[in-house]
Design a protein around this motif. Structure first.
Motif, PDB file in Angstrom:
ATOM      1  N   GLU A  38       0.662  -1.087  -0.017  1.00 45.89           N
ATOM      2  CA  GLU A  38      -0.039   0.160  -0.071  1.00 45.89           C
ATOM      3  C   GLU A  38       0.828   1.187  -0.054  1.00 45.89           C
ATOM      4  O   GLU A  38       1.833   1.338   0.955  1.00 45.89           O
ATOM      5  CB  GLU A  38      -0.918  -0.030   1.140  1.00 45.89           C
ATOM      6  N   LYS A  79      -7.235   3.646  -7.680  1.00 43.84           N
ATOM      7  CA  LYS A  79      -6.164   3.467  -6.762  1.00 43.84           C
ATOM      8  C   LYS A  79      -5.695   2.050  -6.567  1.00 43.84           C
ATOM      9  O   LYS A  79      -5.120   1.477  -7.714  1.00 43.84           O
ATOM     10  CB  LYS A  79      -6.572   3.906  -5.452  1.00 43.84           C
ATOM     11  N   THR A  80      -5.916   1.624  -5.464  1.00 47.48           N
ATOM     12  CA  THR A  80      -5.377   0.039  -5.317  1.00 47.48           C
ATOM     13  C   THR A  80      -5.814  -0.961  -6.412  1.00 47.48           C
ATOM     14  O   THR A  80      -5.038  -1.742  -6.988  1.00 47.48           O
ATOM     15  CB  THR A  80      -5.747  -0.543  -4.172  1.00 47.48           C
ATOM     16  N   HIS A 126      -7.153 -10.162   1.579  1.00 44.55           N
ATOM     17  CA  HIS A 126      -7.351  -8.956   1.911  1.00 44.55           C
ATOM     18  C   HIS A 126      -8.312  -8.562   3.016  1.00 44.55           C
ATOM     19  O   HIS A 126      -9.370  -9.192   2.595  1.00 44.55           O
ATOM     20  CB  HIS A 126      -7.800  -7.948   0.713  1.00 44.55           C
ATOM     21  N   ASN A 128     -10.288  -6.570   4.282  1.00 41.27           N
ATOM     22  CA  ASN A 128     -11.583  -5.551   4.187  1.00 41.27           C
ATOM     23  C   ASN A 128     -12.699  -6.117   3.940  1.00 41.27           C
ATOM     24  O   ASN A 128     -12.710  -7.139   3.122  1.00 41.27           O
ATOM     25  CB  ASN A 128     -10.897  -4.422   3.033  1.00 41.27           C
ATOM     26  N   TRP A 133     -14.120  -1.649  -3.425  1.00 38.18           N
ATOM     27  CA  TRP A 133     -13.793  -1.859  -4.992  1.00 38.18           C
ATOM     28  C   TRP A 133     -14.508  -2.861  -5.444  1.00 38.18           C
ATOM     29  O   TRP A 133     -13.987  -2.984  -6.627  1.00 38.18           O
ATOM     30  CB  TRP A 133     -12.286  -1.791  -5.186  1.00 38.18           C
ATOM     31  N   ARG A 135     -14.562  -5.890  -5.201  1.00 39.17           N
ATOM     32  CA  ARG A 135     -13.736  -6.824  -5.588  1.00 39.17           C
ATOM     33  C   ARG A 135     -14.412  -8.226  -5.508  1.00 39.17           C
ATOM     34  O   ARG A 135     -13.975  -9.126  -6.414  1.00 39.17           O
ATOM     35  CB  ARG A 135     -12.465  -6.886  -4.347  1.00 39.17           C
ATOM     36  N   HIS A 195      -1.634   3.082   4.716  1.00 33.28           N
ATOM     37  CA  HIS A 195      -2.618   3.940   3.947  1.00 33.28           C
ATOM     38  C   HIS A 195      -2.918   5.107   4.686  1.00 33.28           C
ATOM     39  O   HIS A 195      -2.979   5.159   5.727  1.00 33.28           O
ATOM     40  CB  HIS A 195      -3.958   3.047   3.903  1.00 33.28           C
TER      41      HIS A 195
HETATM   42  C1  GP9 Z   1      -8.931  -0.769   0.540  1.00 27.83           C
HETATM   43  C2  GP9 Z   1      -7.331  -0.587  -0.163  1.00 27.83           C
HETATM   44  C3  GP9 Z   1      -6.912   0.775  -0.048  1.00 27.83           C
HETATM   45  O1  GP9 Z   1      -9.326  -2.206   0.676  1.00 27.83           O
HETATM   46  O2  GP9 Z   1      -6.993  -1.537  -1.076  1.00 27.83           O
HETATM   47  O3  GP9 Z   1      -7.661   1.293  -0.962  1.00 27.83           O
HETATM   48  P1  GP9 Z   1      -6.853   2.401  -1.851  1.00 27.83           P
HETATM   49  O4  GP9 Z   1      -7.809   3.741  -1.152  1.00 27.83           O
HETATM   50  O5  GP9 Z   1      -5.455   2.603  -1.811  1.00 27.83           O
HETATM   51  O6  GP9 Z   1      -7.588   2.591  -3.258  1.00 27.83           O
END
Ligand code: GP9
Ligand code: MN
Length: 404
Positions: A38, A79-80, A126, A128, A133, A135, A195
């Motif tokens: 990250e 982002k990620t 992961h 989260n 996202w 996912r 993060h």
């Molecule tokens: C959230 C992590 C961070 O699940 O992948 O997300 P980001 O804000 O860096 O896209």
């Protein structure tokens, strides 16, 4: 339609480089372990804050690996998730929004899906919420057998900070699942502690914060250091579980952690008067480390070719001995002898061996100063073409026609 895909295919075939013969298949049938680090930017590697190393583990690991120090992230608003998209599809993410949300049910031909055809089990880890996202939907399209998400982890107040489960515990708990998986496996681990806004408890702070007027920049260093320590423990864990020798380990930074809103403190840290647009582009470099036990420990190498996240997919497949001649991808094998030194960022900026193009200005990399546009002109059309072709594939769901 499918004729559009044929045009794009011709473009891609014309840009293809032959894989490096010595390395093709060198990691055949090994487990693949990918870590998305990250917000890790290259400027912290082999660097110090208050006289202390920021990434002592990675600095050491690099000495036993292939390390790419001129690789740029190419992410946009996703982002990620954009980084994941780039790494596994070798397609560009979108100029607006996150492709993980907007085109999650497209047909793709991602690395996990390809490896499944070669007998691999595929999983992603992961801590989260699974729908973050989007996912949970997208991972099905990418070919993942299993997504270990928040509910698979034991998360409590003691082992969490900021966004959730601290990296150290994330890796520890993931390892317990990992050792039960069918081999060979292809796995991806997505870290979280480093993060924004870089929260960390006192007990986890292995180096002090930086001192400036900018709290974000100050806090970035100890959270990077914490992630570095967690990675060290993870690699040790892999060794202990007997999962190290027969694996290939790929670590990459997903995108910048320090945005341009923090240029003043960054200039202070880097000892510059100010961060110019040229410096800004150079700060978009993220580390890529490819570690092959038994190979890279004997012959480590720092590779400074200009490259991007888009290059990772063909690189991994070739190391595993899988041919990509018929695959639709925009990257090039990082080890190809004649790999083109050229990378396009999602905003249309691009970097070549000698020049950087940003906002209609051409910069000389040796001096960082503006130079005549004629130096950048030969690449401008190609940069547009790449993004445009990739967008056509995503918006038109063109990989539906892939088999034709
Ligand atoms: C959230 C992590 C961070 O699940 O992948 O997300 P980001 O804000 O860096 O896209
Ligand atoms: Mn991220």
């Amino acid at each position: 339609d499918s004729s559009e895909l044929a045009d794009i295919g011709n473009y891609i075939r014309a840009n293809e480089k032959a894989p490096n013969k010595e390395l093709f298949g060198i990691a055949k049938n090994r487990n693949v372990i990918i870590v998305s680090m990250e917000s890790l930017q290259s400027f912290v590697i082999n660097n110090k804050v208050n006289g202390q190393e920021i990434t002592p583990f990675l600095n050491d690991f690099i000495k036993q690996s292939y390390y790419f120090d001129n690789l740029y992230h190419q992410t946009g608003q996703g982002k990620t998730s954009d980084a994941e998209f780039l790494i596994e599809n070798s397609l560009y993410p979108l100029g607006r929004g996150a492709v993980f949300f907007t085109h999650a049910t497209n047909e793709y031909n991602a690395t996990p899906e390809i490896l499944k055809k070669h007998g691999y089990y595929t999983a992603v880890f992961h801590a989260n919420n699974k729908s973050f996202w989007n996912r949970d939907i997208m991972y099905q399209s990418l070919g993942y057998d299993r997504y270990f998400s928040l509910t698979d982890f034991d998360v409590n107040e003691e082992n969490s900070v900021g966004w959730g489960l601290k990296d150290k515990y994330f890796f520890e708990q993931s390892l317990q699942y990992l050792k039960t998986l069918q081999q060979p496996f292809y796995t991806k681990f997505i870290t979280l502690t480093n993060h924004f806004p870089f929260e960390l408890e006192e007990e986890d702070r292995l180096i002090p914060e930086y001192t400036s007027d900018d709290r974000t920049v100050n806090r970035y260093f100890p959270t990077v250091r914490y992630m570095d320590e967690s990675l060290k423990a993870f690699i040790e864990g892999l060794k202990k579980e007997g999962l190290y020798d027969n694996s290939i380990i790929i670590l990459y930074g997903d995108h910048y952690g320090i945005s341009e809103n923090h240029n003043e403190a960054m200039a202070q840290y880097l000892g510059k008067e100010k961060i110019t647009p040229f410096d800004h582009i150079q700060l978009q470099r993220v580390p890529l480390i490819i570690h092959i036990p038994g190979v890279t420990d004997k012959h480590p190498e720092v590779i400074s070719k200009v490259s991007g996240q888009i290059d990772v997919k063909p690189t991994i497949l070739h190391l595993l001995g899988i041919d990509t001649k018929d695959d639709i991808h925009f990257g090039q094998d990082l080890f190809a002898k004649d790999k083109m030194e050229f990378v396009v960022l999602r905003d249309g900026s691009f970097i070549t061996k000698d020049y950087i193009y940003k906002d209609n200005i051409c910069y000389d990399k040796k001096t960082g100063l503006k130079t005549d546009m004629s130096h950048c002109e030969p690449y401008m059309e190609k940069a547009k073409q790449e993004l445009d072709y990739s967008d056509k594939i995503v918006y038109g769901d063109l990989l539906r026609f892939y088999n034709d």
